[in-house]
Design a protein around this motif. Structure first.
Motif, short mmCIF file in Angstrom:
data_model
loop_
_atom_site.label_atom_id
_atom_site.label_comp_id
_atom_site.label_asym_id
_atom_site.label_seq_id
_atom_site.Cartn_x
_atom_site.Cartn_y
_atom_site.Cartn_z
N SER A 38 0.82 -1.21 0.00
CA SER A 38 0.00 0.00 0.00
C SER A 38 0.85 1.26 0.00
O SER A 38 0.35 2.35 -0.32
N LEU A 39 2.13 1.15 0.37
CA LEU A 39 3.02 2.31 0.42
C LEU A 39 3.98 2.37 -0.77
O LEU A 39 4.92 3.15 -0.77
N MET A 40 3.73 1.55 -1.80
CA MET A 40 4.57 1.54 -2.99
C MET A 40 3.81 2.10 -4.17
O MET A 40 2.57 2.18 -4.16
N LEU A 245 -3.20 -1.22 -8.60
CA LEU A 245 -2.67 -2.00 -7.48
C LEU A 245 -2.41 -1.15 -6.24
O LEU A 245 -2.75 -1.58 -5.13
N PRO A 246 -1.80 0.04 -6.34
CA PRO A 246 -1.62 0.84 -5.12
C PRO A 246 -2.94 1.18 -4.44
O PRO A 246 -3.05 1.11 -3.21
N GLY A 247 -3.94 1.54 -5.24
CA GLY A 247 -5.24 1.84 -4.65
C GLY A 247 -5.90 0.62 -4.05
O GLY A 247 -6.56 0.70 -3.01
N LEU A 248 -5.69 -0.53 -4.70
CA LEU A 248 -6.27 -1.77 -4.19
C LEU A 248 -5.70 -2.13 -2.82
O LEU A 248 -6.45 -2.45 -1.89
N GLY A 251 -6.75 0.46 -0.18
CA GLY A 251 -8.12 0.21 0.23
C GLY A 251 -8.25 -1.02 1.11
O GLY A 251 -9.06 -1.05 2.03
N ALA A 252 -7.43 -2.05 0.82
CA ALA A 252 -7.47 -3.25 1.66
C ALA A 252 -7.03 -2.94 3.08
O ALA A 252 -7.61 -3.45 4.05
N VAL A 253 -5.99 -2.10 3.23
CA VAL A 253 -5.54 -1.72 4.57
C VAL A 253 -6.63 -0.96 5.30
O VAL A 253 -6.89 -1.20 6.50
N VAL A 254 -7.29 -0.04 4.61
CA VAL A 254 -8.33 0.77 5.25
C VAL A 254 -9.53 -0.10 5.65
O VAL A 254 -10.06 0.04 6.76
N THR A 255 -9.94 -1.01 4.77
CA THR A 255 -11.13 -1.80 5.06
C THR A 255 -10.89 -2.89 6.10
O THR A 255 -11.83 -3.31 6.78
N ILE A 256 -9.65 -3.33 6.23
CA ILE A 256 -9.39 -4.39 7.20
C ILE A 256 -9.13 -3.84 8.60
O ILE A 256 -9.22 -4.57 9.59
N THR A 257 -8.83 -2.55 8.71
CA THR A 257 -8.51 -1.96 10.01
C THR A 257 -9.65 -2.12 11.02
O THR A 257 -9.41 -2.51 12.18
#
Length: 281
Positions: A38-40, A245-248, A251-257
């Motif tokens: 997510s940071l790349m 891919l970066p947005g994906l 978004g995965a990090v945000v939704t899993i938090t």
């Protein structure tokens, strides 16, 4: 020779610690990869050279996630939160009341109702999916949040867990309540329900997680972007035409938090609730 038992015990402890460390690393590896990716940027994600951590962290991936006009990520997160916040407590309370009735109230046909509840667990969801959609659609539930919420309010598995729990509930406490003039509703609301806090918390947390992760039913019912949930919005970053891919990963990090926070808060209640449900291995 006297040191052998100590060495053996130390070896066992070392092997046990190594096993726990390996299992922990295997469990945390997906979270690490998700945060790293997510940071790349796109070039770093598709590069054949492996890097353990990006040299330049692109926090703008998270701001772009909410600034993207084609994906309403913030409203989708709000929809998911609202749906899960309604589904979790309501479905848990309904299951608790049904489980108490099946365990304690001696009414004719109670065994038949229990058999029907068990039978619903044996029916694949794919069999009931289309009839459920027809019923909800005929009632005007398409593109509405209630159309997503209502079918998920009835959980037969939770009913069975609560039934097992209330079967073990001390009948002497209920007898004392009857002496005070309590009926079945009073016994449930004032004695049984407050005593099932661990079960309520554990099954409520599991229901919240299941509702948050639901994808297929919200996808079919929420056809308009205004009714999208977080999982549907997340899927738009990976289509046959475009791949973000970066947005994906952002978004995965945000939704899993929220799920990680929910699990950390409720993990003790989840274990305790399952242990007291009667399903002991």
């Amino acid at each position: 020779m006297t040191t052998l038992p100590g060495l053996t015990r130390a070896a066992r402890l070392g092997a046990r610690g190594l096993l726990v460390g390996l299992l922990t690393a295997a469990f945390l590896a997906p979270f690490y990869l998700m945060l790293r990716n997510s940071l790349m940027d796109s070039r770093g994600l598709t590069s054949p050279e492996w890097t353990w951590w990006p040299s330049t962290m692109h926090f703008e991936n998270f701001t772009a996630l909410f600034d993207d006009p084609s994906v309403s990520m913030a409203p989708a997160l709000g929809n998911s939160l609202l749906i899960a916040a309604i589904t979790a407590p309501v479905s848990t309370l309904l299951a608790s009341a049904a489980g108490y009735a099946l365990a304690r109230i001696p009414v004719p046909g109670r065994g038949v109702v229990l058999a029907l509840v068990v039978a619903t667990l044996m029916i694949p969801g794919s069999v009931t999916f289309v009839p459920t959609f027809v019923v909800v659609g005929s009632m005007g539930g398409v593109n509405t949040l209630w159309g997503i919420v209502v079918p998920g309010l009835f959980n037969p598995f939770a009913v069975l867990l609560f039934r097992n729990f209330y079967l073990q509930f001390p009948s002497e406490i209920e007898d004392a309540g009857r002496l005070d003039g309590l009926g079945w509703f009073g016994l449930y609301g004032r004695i049984a329900l407050p005593s099932s806090g661990a079960m309520l918390a554990s099954l409520g947390a599991l229901s919240f997680i299941d509702s948050w992760n639901s994808f297929l039913w919200p996808l079919v019912i929420g056809q308009d972007p205004s009714a999208w949930t977080a999982q549907i919005a997340l899927s738009t970053f990976l289509t046959s035409q475009t791949i973000n891919l970066p947005g994906l990963f952002a978004g995965a990090v945000v939704t899993i938090t929220p799920l990680v926070v929910m699990f950390l808060v409720a993990q003790r209640y989840i274990v305790e609730g399952i242990a007291t449900s009667g399903l002991k291995g």
